[in-house]
Motif scaffolding. Structure first.
Motif, PDB file in Angstrom:
ATOM      1  N   PRO A 179       0.808  -1.223   0.000  1.00  0.00           N
ATOM      2  CA  PRO A 179       0.000   0.000   0.000  1.00  0.00           C
ATOM      3  C   PRO A 179       0.843   1.276   0.000  1.00  0.00           C
ATOM      4  N   ALA A 180       1.951   1.274   0.737  1.00  0.00           N
ATOM      5  CA  ALA A 180       2.791   2.475   0.782  1.00  0.00           C
ATOM      6  C   ALA A 180       3.431   2.772  -0.565  1.00  0.00           C
ATOM      7  N   THR A 181       3.847   1.725  -1.286  1.00  0.00           N
ATOM      8  CA  THR A 181       4.528   1.956  -2.560  1.00  0.00           C
ATOM      9  C   THR A 181       3.550   2.314  -3.673  1.00  0.00           C
ATOM     10  N   THR A 182       2.358   1.706  -3.676  1.00  0.00           N
ATOM     11  CA  THR A 182       1.384   2.079  -4.704  1.00  0.00           C
ATOM     12  C   THR A 182       0.865   3.501  -4.477  1.00  0.00           C
ATOM     13  N   ALA A 183       0.737   3.890  -3.209  1.00  0.00           N
ATOM     14  CA  ALA A 183       0.340   5.272  -2.913  1.00  0.00           C
ATOM     15  C   ALA A 183       1.422   6.243  -3.370  1.00  0.00           C
ATOM     16  N   PHE A 184       2.676   5.879  -3.129  1.00  0.00           N
ATOM     17  CA  PHE A 184       3.783   6.723  -3.571  1.00  0.00           C
ATOM     18  C   PHE A 184       3.780   6.851  -5.096  1.00  0.00           C
ATOM     19  N   ALA A 185       3.553   5.729  -5.794  1.00  0.00           N
ATOM     20  CA  ALA A 185       3.504   5.758  -7.257  1.00  0.00           C
ATOM     21  C   ALA A 185       2.442   6.734  -7.742  1.00  0.00           C
ATOM     22  N   SER A 186       1.281   6.750  -7.084  1.00  0.00           N
ATOM     23  CA  SER A 186       0.206   7.672  -7.463  1.00  0.00           C
ATOM     24  C   SER A 186       0.611   9.123  -7.289  1.00  0.00           C
ATOM     25  N   HIS A 187       1.475   9.385  -6.298  1.00  0.00           N
ATOM     26  CA  HIS A 187       1.896  10.761  -6.013  1.00  0.00           C
ATOM     27  C   HIS A 187       2.943  11.278  -6.991  1.00  0.00           C
ATOM     28  N   VAL A 188       3.779  10.363  -7.534  1.00  0.00           N
ATOM     29  CA  VAL A 188       4.907  10.833  -8.340  1.00  0.00           C
ATOM     30  C   VAL A 188       4.704  10.649  -9.838  1.00  0.00           C
ATOM     31  N   VAL A 237      -7.707   5.263  -9.538  1.00  0.00           N
ATOM     32  CA  VAL A 237      -7.616   6.129 -10.705  1.00  0.00           C
ATOM     33  C   VAL A 237      -8.892   6.939 -10.797  1.00  0.00           C
ATOM     34  N   GLY A 238      -8.755   8.262 -10.800  1.00  0.00           N
ATOM     35  CA  GLY A 238      -9.925   9.122 -10.879  1.00  0.00           C
ATOM     36  C   GLY A 238      -9.547  10.587 -10.892  1.00  0.00           C
ATOM     37  N   PHE A 239     -10.534  11.444 -11.055  1.00  0.00           N
ATOM     38  CA  PHE A 239     -10.292  12.884 -11.174  1.00  0.00           C
ATOM     39  C   PHE A 239      -9.539  13.454  -9.986  1.00  0.00           C
ATOM     40  N   PHE A 240      -9.778  12.919  -8.806  1.00  0.00           N
ATOM     41  CA  PHE A 240      -9.202  13.514  -7.608  1.00  0.00           C
ATOM     42  C   PHE A 240      -8.152  12.628  -6.938  1.00  0.00           C
ATOM     43  N   TRP A 248      -4.141  13.954 -14.464  1.00  0.00           N
ATOM     44  CA  TRP A 248      -4.933  13.764 -15.674  1.00  0.00           C
ATOM     45  C   TRP A 248      -4.322  12.676 -16.567  1.00  0.00           C
ATOM     46  N   ASP A 249      -5.186  11.812 -17.057  1.00  0.00           N
ATOM     47  CA  ASP A 249      -4.846  10.802 -18.065  1.00  0.00           C
ATOM     48  C   ASP A 249      -3.799   9.792 -17.593  1.00  0.00           C
ATOM     49  N   ALA A 250      -3.528   9.740 -16.311  1.00  0.00           N
ATOM     50  CA  ALA A 250      -2.618   8.713 -15.805  1.00  0.00           C
ATOM     51  C   ALA A 250      -3.346   7.368 -15.790  1.00  0.00           C
ATOM     52  N   ALA A 251      -2.582   6.301 -16.027  1.00  0.00           N
ATOM     53  CA  ALA A 251      -3.170   4.960 -16.091  1.00  0.00           C
ATOM     54  C   ALA A 251      -2.410   4.024 -15.168  1.00  0.00           C
ATOM     55  N   ALA A 252      -3.100   2.995 -14.690  1.00  0.00           N
ATOM     56  CA  ALA A 252      -2.472   1.986 -13.840  1.00  0.00           C
ATOM     57  C   ALA A 252      -2.847   0.605 -14.351  1.00  0.00           C
ATOM     58  N   ARG A 253      -1.908  -0.337 -14.252  1.00  0.00           N
ATOM     59  CA  ARG A 253      -2.155  -1.707 -14.687  1.00  0.00           C
ATOM     60  C   ARG A 253      -1.369  -2.669 -13.801  1.00  0.00           C
ATOM     61  N   ALA A 254      -1.756  -3.922 -13.857  1.00  0.00           N
ATOM     62  CA  ALA A 254      -1.082  -4.960 -13.069  1.00  0.00           C
ATOM     63  C   ALA A 254      -0.679  -6.083 -14.018  1.00  0.00           C
TER      64      ALA A 254
END
Length: 351
Positions: free
Chosen positions: A250-259, A278-281, A285-291
Motif C-alpha cells: 500500500p505504501a509503494t502504490t500510494a507513492f507511485a500515485s503521487h509521483v 484512478v480518478g479525477f481527484f 490527468w490521463d494517468a493509467a495503472a495496470r497490473a
C-alpha cells in the motif's frame, strides 16, 4: 529424488525424498540444473489456510532450468542432454491468448486447473522436473543455466511490464523503479538497454541502492518524505513518465500515485495488496495503472537474446538443495542482494 516442499500451511519448507516422475505421452522430463527463489513463493507460503489454493505438499520453484532427460510418446525434436529454460505460466495452448504465445493470460487455465510449476504443479526445486508440453521449453544454448535460470521470471516479468510502456519512454522521460530486488535490478538493465529514460531507483536497502547504480540507474535513494520532491526536481517538476512498482505494498502504490506525471503510467508488478485509485481527484490527468503478470513465450525468447548479447544479467547467490530453506530465510530477511538460486548438483557436505 530429493525435492524442496511446502508441506503444511504456516510451516517452513523442507527437503524430502519423493518419487522421480516418469513422463507420459506428450511430456518431457528435465534433470534440473538450477531453480530460482522468488518472493512469490514466500507470498503463497504466508497465506492463511482459508486463502491457500495451491495444494499440499507443493514442490516449490517456478523458475527452472535443466537438461532433457527423457520424454513420452508423441514428443519429437528434442535431444537428451539439451539445456533448456522452463516457460512457467502454463496455459491451455488453444485459446485466443495462448495462440499468441500469451499463456500468462490463458482464458481457461483456472477453469481447467492448469497450474504453473511451483505454483500448483510440482516445481523446479527438485532433482527432476516434469514438463507438461515441450512448447514450454526454451533452448538455453551456451548460456550458464545457474546464471540464467531467473530470466524466466526475474527477467521476463519486468521485460513484459516495460515493453508495454516503451512508446512513452522517449528521450526526456523518466522511469521510476520501486524495489531493487530480484526483478527490480533486472528492470533497470532492461530500461537502460531499451530506452533513453532517466532511471530513478528506490529501495530501503543501501546495498540494493548500490546495486541499482552498478547496473545502470542514474539516481538511487531511499524512499521517504523527501523522495517525491527529489523526483520532481530530477524531472523538471513533471514527475515520472512510468513507475514500475516491484513491491506492490500500500505504501509503494500510494507513492507511485503521487509521483506519476500527467499522462503517465503505473505498473504494479510486485505481489502485494496495494492498489491504485484512478480518478479525477486521485491521480494526475490521463494517468493509467495496470497490473501485468509474467510474460509471453516469445518475450522469454527475447529476454534470452538480451542475455546472450550481454545486455542483461542476474545478480545471483547460490545454494545447494539441502540449503534451500536457508535461502528462503535470507530472502525474508532482505539479505539477498539479487536472486537466490538453488543448484541441486552443488557440492554438499557428506554427499
Amino acid at each position: 529424488m530429493r525435492a524442496l516442499q511446502y508441506r503444511a500451511v504456516g510451516a517452513a519448507p523442507e527437503v524430502v525424498e519423493v518419487e522421480t516422475p516418469v513422463p507420459g505421452p506428450g511430456q518431457v522430463l528435465l534433470r534440473v540444473t538450477a531453480a530460482g527463489v522468488c518472493h512469490s513463493d514466500q507470498f503463497i507460503m504466508d497465506l492463511p489456510e482459508d486463502q491457500y489454493i495451491y495444494g499440499l505438499p507443493l514442490t516449490l520453484g517456478h523458475e527452472g532450468a535443466g537438461v532433457v532427460e527423457s520424454w513420452g510418446d508423441g514428443v519429437k525434436g528434442l535431444t537428451v542432454g539439451e539445456p533448456m529454460l522452463v516457460y512457467g505460466p502454463w496455459g491451455c495452448g488453444r485459446c485466443y491468448t495462448c495462440a499468441q504465445g500469451k499463456e500468462n493470460y490463458c482464458e481457461v487455465a483456472a477453469e481447467l486447473e492448469i497450474r504453473p510449476p511451483g505454483l500448483g504443479a510440482p516445481g523446479a526445486m527438485a532433482e527432476y522436473l516434469l514438463i507438461d508440453d515441450p512448447r514450454h521449453l526454451v533452448p538455453l544454448g551456451d548460456l550458464d543455466p545457474v546464471a540464467s535460470v531467473s530470466l524466466t521470471d526475474a527477467g521476463l516479468t519486468p521485460y513484459h511490464a516495460i515493453k508495454q510502456s516503451l512508446p512513452t519512454l522517449v528521450p526526456g522521460s523518466a522511469a521510476v523503479v520501486i524495489g531493487v530486488g530480484g526483478l527490480g535490478h533486472v528492470a533497470i538493465q532492461i530500461l537502460r538497454t531499451l530506452t533513453a529514460s532517466t532511471i530513478i531507483a528506490l529501495d530501503q536497502s543501501e546495498p540494493k541502492l548500490d546495486l541499482a547504480l552498478e547496473v545502470g540507474a542514474d539516481h538511487a535513494f531511499v524512499p521517504g518524505e523527501d523522495a517525491e520532491r527529489q523526483i520532481r526536481a530530477l524531472t523538471g517538476g513533471r514527475g515520472a513518465t512510468a513507475v514500475f512498482d516491484f513491491v506492490g505494498a500500500p505504501a509503494t502504490t500510494a507513492f507511485a500515485s503521487h509521483v506519476v506525471s500527467v499522462g503517465g503510467e503505473i505498473a504494479i508488478v510486485g505481489v502485494g495488496v496495494g492498489t491504485v485509485d484512478v480518478g479525477f481527484f486521485s491521480t494526475p490527468w490521463d494517468a493509467a495503472a495496470r497490473a501485468p503478470y509474467w510474460g509471453s513465450r516469445s518475450e522469454l525468447m527475447e529476454v534470452v537474446q538480451l542475455a546472450r548479447a550481454g545486455r542483461i544479467s542476474v545478480e545471483i547467490e547460490t545454494f545447494s538443495l539441502s540449503d534451500a530453506p536457508v535461502a528462503y530465510e535470507r530472502l525474508r530477511a532482505g539479505a539477498v542482494r539479487g536472486r537466490a538460486v538453488i543448484v541441486p548438483e552443488q557440492q554438499e557436505p557428506g554427499r
